[in-house]
Design a protein around this motif. Structure first.
Motif, PDB file in Angstrom:
ATOM      1  N   LYS A 109       0.829  -1.202   0.000  1.00  0.00           N
ATOM      2  CA  LYS A 109       0.000   0.000   0.000  1.00  0.00           C
ATOM      3  C   LYS A 109       0.867   1.258   0.000  1.00  0.00           C
ATOM      4  CE  LYS A 109      -4.189  -1.855   2.141  1.00  0.00           C
ATOM      5  NZ  LYS A 109      -5.130  -1.784   3.283  1.00  0.00           N
ATOM      6  N   GLY A 110       1.977   1.215   0.729  1.00  0.00           N
ATOM      7  CA  GLY A 110       2.871   2.359   0.763  1.00  0.00           C
ATOM      8  C   GLY A 110       3.491   2.639  -0.593  1.00  0.00           C
ATOM      9  N   VAL A 111       3.941   1.593  -1.273  1.00  0.00           N
ATOM     10  CA  VAL A 111       4.540   1.776  -2.597  1.00  0.00           C
ATOM     11  C   VAL A 111       3.470   2.197  -3.602  1.00  0.00           C
ATOM     12  CG1 VAL A 111       5.856   0.674  -4.446  1.00  0.00           C
ATOM     13  CG2 VAL A 111       6.333   0.080  -2.067  1.00  0.00           C
ATOM     14  N   GLU A 112       2.258   1.652  -3.461  1.00  0.00           N
ATOM     15  CA  GLU A 112       1.162   2.060  -4.355  1.00  0.00           C
ATOM     16  C   GLU A 112       0.891   3.549  -4.223  1.00  0.00           C
ATOM     17  OE1 GLU A 112      -3.637   1.962  -4.845  1.00  0.00           O
ATOM     18  OE2 GLU A 112      -2.615   1.547  -2.946  1.00  0.00           O
ATOM     19  N   GLU A 113       0.885   4.056  -2.997  1.00  0.00           N
ATOM     20  CA  GLU A 113       0.652   5.480  -2.784  1.00  0.00           C
ATOM     21  C   GLU A 113       1.724   6.327  -3.468  1.00  0.00           C
ATOM     22  OE1 GLU A 113       0.360   6.154   1.372  1.00  0.00           O
ATOM     23  OE2 GLU A 113      -1.545   5.067   1.595  1.00  0.00           O
ATOM     24  N   GLU A 114       2.970   5.846  -3.448  1.00  0.00           N
ATOM     25  CA  GLU A 114       4.040   6.559  -4.141  1.00  0.00           C
ATOM     26  C   GLU A 114       3.761   6.636  -5.634  1.00  0.00           C
ATOM     27  OE1 GLU A 114       7.827   4.836  -3.220  1.00  0.00           O
ATOM     28  OE2 GLU A 114       7.387   4.692  -1.079  1.00  0.00           O
ATOM     29  N   TYR A 115       3.311   5.521  -6.197  1.00  0.00           N
ATOM     30  CA  TYR A 115       2.993   5.506  -7.633  1.00  0.00           C
ATOM     31  C   TYR A 115       1.792   6.403  -7.946  1.00  0.00           C
ATOM     32  CZ  TYR A 115       6.272   1.690  -8.581  1.00  0.00           C
ATOM     33  OH  TYR A 115       7.403   0.925  -8.729  1.00  0.00           O
ATOM     34  N   GLU A 116       0.776   6.381  -7.076  1.00  0.00           N
ATOM     35  CA  GLU A 116      -0.389   7.235  -7.281  1.00  0.00           C
ATOM     36  C   GLU A 116       0.025   8.717  -7.271  1.00  0.00           C
ATOM     37  OE1 GLU A 116      -3.276   6.535  -8.164  1.00  0.00           O
ATOM     38  OE2 GLU A 116      -4.000   4.649  -7.339  1.00  0.00           O
ATOM     39  N   HIS A 117       0.897   9.062  -6.348  1.00  0.00           N
ATOM     40  CA  HIS A 117       1.387  10.465  -6.264  1.00  0.00           C
ATOM     41  C   HIS A 117       2.161  10.833  -7.533  1.00  0.00           C
ATOM     42  CE1 HIS A 117       2.804  14.160  -4.409  1.00  0.00           C
ATOM     43  NE2 HIS A 117       4.034  13.848  -4.812  1.00  0.00           N
ATOM     44  N   ALA A 118       2.996   9.903  -8.023  1.00  0.00           N
ATOM     45  CA  ALA A 118       3.789  10.168  -9.232  1.00  0.00           C
ATOM     46  C   ALA A 118       2.911  10.298 -10.469  1.00  0.00           C
ATOM     47  CB  ALA A 118       4.811   9.053  -9.423  1.00  0.00           C
ATOM     48  N   ALA A 119       1.764   9.598 -10.459  1.00  0.00           N
ATOM     49  CA  ALA A 119       0.885   9.603 -11.625  1.00  0.00           C
ATOM     50  C   ALA A 119       0.056  10.883 -11.738  1.00  0.00           C
ATOM     51  CB  ALA A 119      -0.053   8.395 -11.574  1.00  0.00           C
ATOM     52  N   ARG A 120      -0.032  11.642 -10.635  1.00  0.00           N
ATOM     53  CA  ARG A 120      -0.874  12.849 -10.656  1.00  0.00           C
ATOM     54  C   ARG A 120      -0.200  13.983 -11.434  1.00  0.00           C
ATOM     55  NH1 ARG A 120      -1.356  11.811  -4.830  1.00  0.00           N
ATOM     56  NH2 ARG A 120      -3.192  10.496  -4.525  1.00  0.00           N
TER      57      ARG A 120
END
Length: 271
Positions: free
Chosen positions: A260-271
């Motif tokens: 979940k932590g790594v997913e959040e990093e990817y979500e932030h990068a995708a914005r």
């Protein structure tokens, strides 16, 4: 010999092999020695539990002097020849344990992740080939639609989570798919973080399969190659290595939090 794909095809193939062997008066062990195959592998083919590889079929034809019957009636597979046998066994397994180092295991991949992997292949596939390969991989993953069997343990090197395949959005969706399966208790997931350093499975991907009615198998894979191992001693060696690596990994709950932590990093990068 008239054969078809699927369980009936395997049964007919196995019956033919047994009959040809018995005409020669050979035991399974004797045929195995002549064809450079293990006795257990011969037994699995005759019982209809698997097909031989192309190389094994050619040797069976040679030693039994069948004129190419066993090679000719191997089913055509949409998967790489070296992997086709493993895909045949996955739905029959009671437990599958996987370790992946650079990529998410095929059974857990989302379609977008799979497409990004295939797009990197050389020579490149046509759009039609790529679409068919994605459908084939998704069909394999249908075994997870069963709420219980097979039991799947996924051991993931952190490198497989950090390598950006298809971009941040694709990676976020891919990690979300894994931890949602884990939260539903459909799979057990364990992450081997970089902080562990060296571990017993650094040499590459590994799949271990346990069955209700046959001996366990190990499958190791390299670049465009793969080997199914059924020697009890070898399989036991890989089981020990897997258990040692698992002992260094994060717990199931910790691994879900990590994903979940790594997913959040990817979500932030995708914005």
């Amino acid at each position: 010999m008239a054969l078809t794909n699927g369980p009936k095809g395997r049964n007919a193939y196995g019956v033919e092999l047994r009959e040809r062997r018995e005409v020669r008066g050979w035991t399974q062990e004797e045929l195995g020695v002549r064809a450079v195959m293990s006795r257990s592998h011969i037994a699995h083919i005759e019982a209809g539990r698997r097909f031989p590889s192309v190389e094994d079929a050619v040797r069976l034809d040679q030693v039994l002097e069948t004129g190419g019957v066993f090679r000719r009636f191997l089913p055509e597979s949409k998967l790489a020849t070296f992997f086709a046998g493993v895909a045949e066994m996955e739905p029959q397994a009671a437990m599958i344990r996987t370790f992946t180092q650079s990529l998410v295991h095929g059974l857990l991949q989302t379609p977008d992740y799979t497409r990004a992997v295939f797009d990197a292949y050389f020579p490149r596939r046509s759009e039609e080939q790529c679409a068919e390969d994605i459908r084939t991989r998704r069909a394999r993953a249908n075994i997870l639609n069963d709420p219980v069997s097979p039991e799947l343990w996924a051991l993931l090197d952190e490198a497989a989570l950090r390598r950006v395949i298809g971009g941040p959005s694709v990676m976020a969706a891919q990690l979300r798919h894994i931890y949602e399966l884990a939260e539903r208790q459909r799979i057990r997931v364990h992450v081997l973080p970089f902080s562990v350093g060296a571990h017993p499975l650094l040499e590459g991907p590994l799949t271990l399969m346990r069955f209700e009615d046959m001996a366990p198998l190990a499958y190791v894979e390299g670049l465009s190659t793969g080997t199914v191992l059924d020697s009890p001693a070898v399989v036991e060696q890989w089981l020990v290595s897997y258990d040692l690596a698992l002992g260094d990994a994060l717990s199931h709950r910790e691994s879900i939090a990590f994903l979940k932590g790594v997913e959040e990093e990817y979500e932030h990068a995708a914005r």
